[in-house]
Enzyme design. Structure first.
Site, mmCIF file in Angstrom:
data_model
loop_
_atom_site.group_PDB
_atom_site.id
_atom_site.type_symbol
_atom_site.label_atom_id
_atom_site.label_comp_id
_atom_site.label_asym_id
_atom_site.label_seq_id
_atom_site.Cartn_x
_atom_site.Cartn_y
_atom_site.Cartn_z
ATOM 1 N N CYS A 23 4.842 -33.869 43.514
ATOM 2 C CA CYS A 23 4.748 -35.190 42.920
ATOM 3 C C CYS A 23 3.690 -35.992 43.661
ATOM 4 C CB CYS A 23 6.087 -35.899 43.051
ATOM 5 S SG CYS A 23 7.462 -34.873 42.518
ATOM 6 N N ARG A 77 -1.137 -34.795 39.421
ATOM 7 C CA ARG A 77 -0.160 -34.026 40.205
ATOM 8 C C ARG A 77 1.192 -33.899 39.512
ATOM 9 N NH1 ARG A 77 -1.282 -34.242 46.152
ATOM 10 N NH2 ARG A 77 0.874 -33.683 46.412
ATOM 11 N N TRP A 102 6.788 -34.598 39.213
ATOM 12 C CA TRP A 102 6.748 -33.254 38.645
ATOM 13 C C TRP A 102 8.116 -32.679 38.982
ATOM 14 C CZ3 TRP A 102 3.629 -30.034 35.859
ATOM 15 C CH2 TRP A 102 3.904 -28.667 35.919
ATOM 16 N N ASN A 123 8.389 -36.253 47.708
ATOM 17 C CA ASN A 123 7.694 -35.090 47.150
ATOM 18 C C ASN A 123 8.164 -33.882 47.943
ATOM 19 O OD1 ASN A 123 5.861 -33.201 46.209
ATOM 20 N ND2 ASN A 123 4.175 -33.959 47.467
ATOM 21 N N GLY A 124 8.655 -32.847 47.268
ATOM 22 C CA GLY A 124 9.113 -31.655 47.982
ATOM 23 C C GLY A 124 10.432 -31.168 47.415
ATOM 24 N N GLU A 169 -4.362 -7.948 37.002
ATOM 25 C CA GLU A 169 -4.616 -9.369 37.261
ATOM 26 C C GLU A 169 -6.050 -9.585 37.757
ATOM 27 O OE1 GLU A 169 -3.385 -11.920 36.293
ATOM 28 O OE2 GLU A 169 -3.947 -13.534 37.653
ATOM 29 N N LYS A 192 -8.564 -12.131 35.840
ATOM 30 C CA LYS A 192 -9.206 -13.264 36.524
ATOM 31 C C LYS A 192 -10.723 -13.166 36.417
ATOM 32 C CE LYS A 192 -6.775 -15.558 36.781
ATOM 33 N NZ LYS A 192 -5.457 -15.409 36.427
ATOM 34 N N GLU A 242 -11.988 -13.583 32.677
ATOM 35 C CA GLU A 242 -11.879 -14.888 32.017
ATOM 36 C C GLU A 242 -12.777 -15.943 32.660
ATOM 37 O OE1 GLU A 242 -7.902 -16.566 31.954
ATOM 38 O OE2 GLU A 242 -7.569 -16.106 34.046
ATOM 39 N N HIS A 297 -8.495 10.379 32.086
ATOM 40 C CA HIS A 297 -8.138 10.771 30.714
ATOM 41 C C HIS A 297 -8.994 10.050 29.667
ATOM 42 C CE1 HIS A 297 -4.729 13.164 32.010
ATOM 43 N NE2 HIS A 297 -4.429 12.191 32.855
ATOM 44 N N LYS A 339 -4.985 -24.215 28.946
ATOM 45 C CA LYS A 339 -4.004 -23.938 30.003
ATOM 46 C C LYS A 339 -2.718 -23.403 29.400
ATOM 47 C CE LYS A 339 -2.481 -23.837 34.177
ATOM 48 N NZ LYS A 339 -2.990 -22.711 34.979
HETATM 49 O O1 M6R Z 1 2.133 -20.570 30.731
HETATM 50 P P1 M6R Z 1 2.174 -19.073 30.644
HETATM 51 O O2 M6R Z 1 2.444 -18.417 31.954
HETATM 52 O O3 M6R Z 1 3.112 -18.585 29.581
HETATM 53 O O4 M6R Z 1 0.703 -18.668 30.192
HETATM 54 C C1 M6R Z 1 0.387 -17.353 29.892
HETATM 55 C C2 M6R Z 1 -1.089 -17.156 29.708
HETATM 56 O O5 M6R Z 1 -1.580 -17.946 28.667
HETATM 57 C C3 M6R Z 1 -1.887 -17.462 30.988
HETATM 58 O O6 M6R Z 1 -1.406 -16.708 32.047
HETATM 59 C C4 M6R Z 1 -3.379 -17.137 30.749
HETATM 60 O O7 M6R Z 1 -3.551 -15.761 30.593
HETATM 61 C C5 M6R Z 1 -4.277 -17.663 31.848
HETATM 62 N N1 M6R Z 1 -5.578 -17.829 31.308
HETATM 63 C C6 M6R Z 1 -4.369 -16.760 33.047
HETATM 64 O O8 M6R Z 1 -5.276 -17.160 34.004
#
Ligand code: M6R
Length: 605
Positions: free
Chosen positions: A2, A27, A74, A100-101, A478, A482, A485, A501, A600
């Site tokens: 928060c 935040r 938050w 906050n915490g 992952e 990363k 994207e 394969h 997001k």
């Molecule tokens: O909010 P969520 O964890 O459900 O979101 C899932 C994906 O949309 C999210 O992880 C997305 O792949 C991001 N771009 C990853 O960096």
């Protein structure tokens, strides 16, 4: 995570606090509130949702004074509602507190306070603190000593700002694991969880350290050690940050800030309440079919979790990409099906649609999310919060390692319940879990510079391969997501053993192939896979365990990280790849916080 703001001085406190809260709104934004001392009384205004709602409330019912505290929330404990919004007051309404915490022992403290006839109005962990301060003041302590007495009883993380109508020129502050800073003004002082709140008014800052308490008046700022009560001579730091830089704590981008924040967010993820872990464990144990359902990064966390649950608890689970669930498994779902849905936002449409289908077929829905009050928390039979605070960068970083940390705790708990591990194995893993924040801190330190250089070398490549075996396959997935994207470089991730394969046919001299190869039972076979790739002329980039000479000698580029147990390795070994994605984006002139075409939270199917 928060936001906290405090002001004491000759100006109108309300407007300065609102200005600070606006700077901190990034935040948290579940609710906001402030408390000001007006004519010897505490006046509080709160509202749910964005700050604009609080602004409207203040316009309808203004408050005026020269000292006050504010908060933007938050939620971690207690839904985002009016009664749970900060500041919280003691029984007499003479003390106001923002926090906050996460307070881990709030339930025990609450019981004791209820026995002493304290009346609680909210479901937050925070409210216990203000009642503890009240108790201490009743016994004759001044506000500073009372906050010290209260803080000594707390287990967990906190940044606190407290005012009392009985000491109307003083804001008392305390810090443990959650940031808190004092801004030194001219005849006025400020406090905030984040210097962004007051950087436009003063650049002279005192940063509180863990285990410190202090107070500000218009002309004084003093800090003490909580343990001994001794005064600490603190250095005043002159910051030359712009407000924009201050919001990012001096980092050029939110993503880098969030990568560096991981030791803290993992610590918070280790504070998940036992009763929720127990509840979810109970449901997982009962399921005939257990699916781990998610999208994107959260899906990669599920892949890692399926290895954890199988290796530790001997539970076979199926990780499923949410958008494929109904078509692939929809007809087989029934009353014996358990679905653990993992979603940072708790709002991903693909996840919610799959859950809805499963719910209609009587499946048990469990959730792991970062957002209390999200749809996932409302449709789940039981859920766990990962306590990561808001993640501003579109790419998930700190929320991924926090998800893994919670999932590992679940796997360990289920292993214990099922009697699948010896006590010494459980103890060893628990110790390792506790060490994760330091291991991640070390991994960041080791990786950042070499990876920055590497990004320059790789910025023009046409594509990249990521390979891992066992649980490191999840890390490879992952790493691919990363890098792809953020740098827009097409990437491939495969289980290292599967690459021969088919995918190996793309290899030609100089093709970049990354191996995620911590020392674990798959290492010998990974060396075989490295040889296969080398034989085709691939350039081998390897992230392995410190001291692994054989792998180092067979790599063209080598980075070694601390030793960590197999099931926890993705938490540490994903770090260089988060940094690689970040530095590649910067090298290529892209915005790492806002990769193109992405949102997001993806709320369409
Ligand atoms: O909010 P969520 O964890 O459900 O979101 C899932 C994906 O949309 C999210 O992880 C997305 O792949 C991001 N771009 C990853 O960096």
């Amino acid at each position: 995570m928060c936001g906290i703001v405090g002001y004491v001085g000759p100006r109108e406190a309300t407007s300065i606090i609102m200005e600070g809260l606006k700077r901190l709104e990034y935040r948290g934004y579940d609710s906001a509130g402030l408390a000001v001392i007006q004519n010897g009384r505490i006046e509080r205004r709160r509202d749910v949702g964005k700050l604009a709602n609080l602004e409207r409330r203040l316009a309808e019912s203004p408050v005026s004074g020269h000292i006050g505290i504010g908060h933007t929330r938050w939620a971690t404990h207690g839904a985002p509602s009016m009664v749970n919004a900060h500041p919280h007051l003691d029984c007499a309404g003479r003390i106001a507190l923002v926090h906050n915490g996460v307070i881990e022992n709030f339930l025990e403290l609450k019981e004791e306070l209820l026995d002493r006839r304290h009346v609680f109005k909210s479901r937050t962990d925070t409210e216990v603190i203000v009642h503890l301060v009240e108790e201490a003041m009743k016994s004759g302590k001044d506000l500073l000593r009372a906050v010290m007495a209260a803080a000594r009883k707390l287990r967990g993380s906190y940044a606190l700002a407290v005012i009392s109508a009985d000491e109307p020129d003083k804001i008392v502050l305390a810090r443990n694991e959650s940031p808190l800073a004092i801004g030194i003004g001219d005849g006025m002082n400020f406090a905030a969880s984040d210097v962004a709140a007051f950087i436009e008014r003063t650049r002279r800052i005192i940063f509180l350290d863990n285990g410190e308490v202090g107070y500000i008046t218009p002309t004084e700022a003093r800090v003490f050690k909580l343990e001994t009560g001794m005064e600490v001579r603190k250095r005043i730091v002159e910051l030359d940050w712009t407000p924009e830089m201050a919001m990012k704590s001096g980092y050029p981008h939110f993503m880098l800030k969030e990568i560096y924040e991981q030791p803290h967010s993992i610590r918070e993820a280790l504070k998940v309440q036992e009763k929720y872990l127990d509840l979810i464990t109970e449901f997982l144990d009962r399921g005939r079919d257990v699916f781990l359902l998610a999208a994107g990064t959260s899906y990669n966390a599920c892949v890692a979790a399926s290895y954890m649950l199988s290796k530790l608890a001997r539970l076979a689970t199926t990780p499923v990409i949410a958008s494929e669930f109904t078509e692939n498994y929809g007809k087989s779902v029934g009353i014996d099906t358990v679905i653990l849905a993992v979603s940072q936002s708790g709002e991903t449409a693909d996840v919610l649609a799959a859950i809805e289908h499963a719910r209609l077929s009587a499946a048990t829905i469990l959730g792991l999310t970062n957002v209390v009050g999200s749809t996932l928390t409302r449709v789940s039979r039981a859920y766990i919060l990962q306590n990561s605070g808001p993640e501003i960068g579109v790419a998930a970083t700190k929320t991924f390692t926090a998800q893994l940390t919670v999932l590992a705790q679940l796997a360990l708990r289920l292993a214990r319940k099922r009697g699948k591990l010896a006590q010494y194995e459980i103890d060893e893993l628990k110790d390792e879990l506790e060490k994760l924040p330091e291991l991640v801190e070390e991994a960041i330190k080791i990786s950042d510079e070499p990876i920055k250089k590497l990004a320059k070398e790789l910025k023009n490549v046409g594509s990249i391969f990521f390979l891992g075996r066992g649980i490191s396959y999840a890390t490879a997935l992952e790493a691919r997501l990363k890098v792809m994207e953020l740098s827009y470089i097409p990437c491939i991730a495969y289980p290292a053993g599967e690459s021969k394969h088919g995918p190996i046919s793309v290899i030609e001299p100089g093709y970049p192939v990354f191996f995620i190869a911590p020392e674990d039972p798959t290492r010998k076979q990974v060396i075989g896979n490295v040889m296969e790739m080398k034989a085709r002329g691939a350039r081998i980039y390897c992230v392995g365990t410190e001291g692994d000479e054989e792998l180092r000698e067979n790599s063209d580029w080598w980075l070694e990280l601390p030793r960590v147990s197999e099931v926890l390795s993705p938490v540490v070994y994903v770090i260089p790849f988060q940094l690689l994605a970040y530095h590649l984006a910067v090298e290529k002139g892209y915005d790492p916080d806002k990769p193109r075409n992405l949102a997001k939270s993806v709320t369409v199917q």
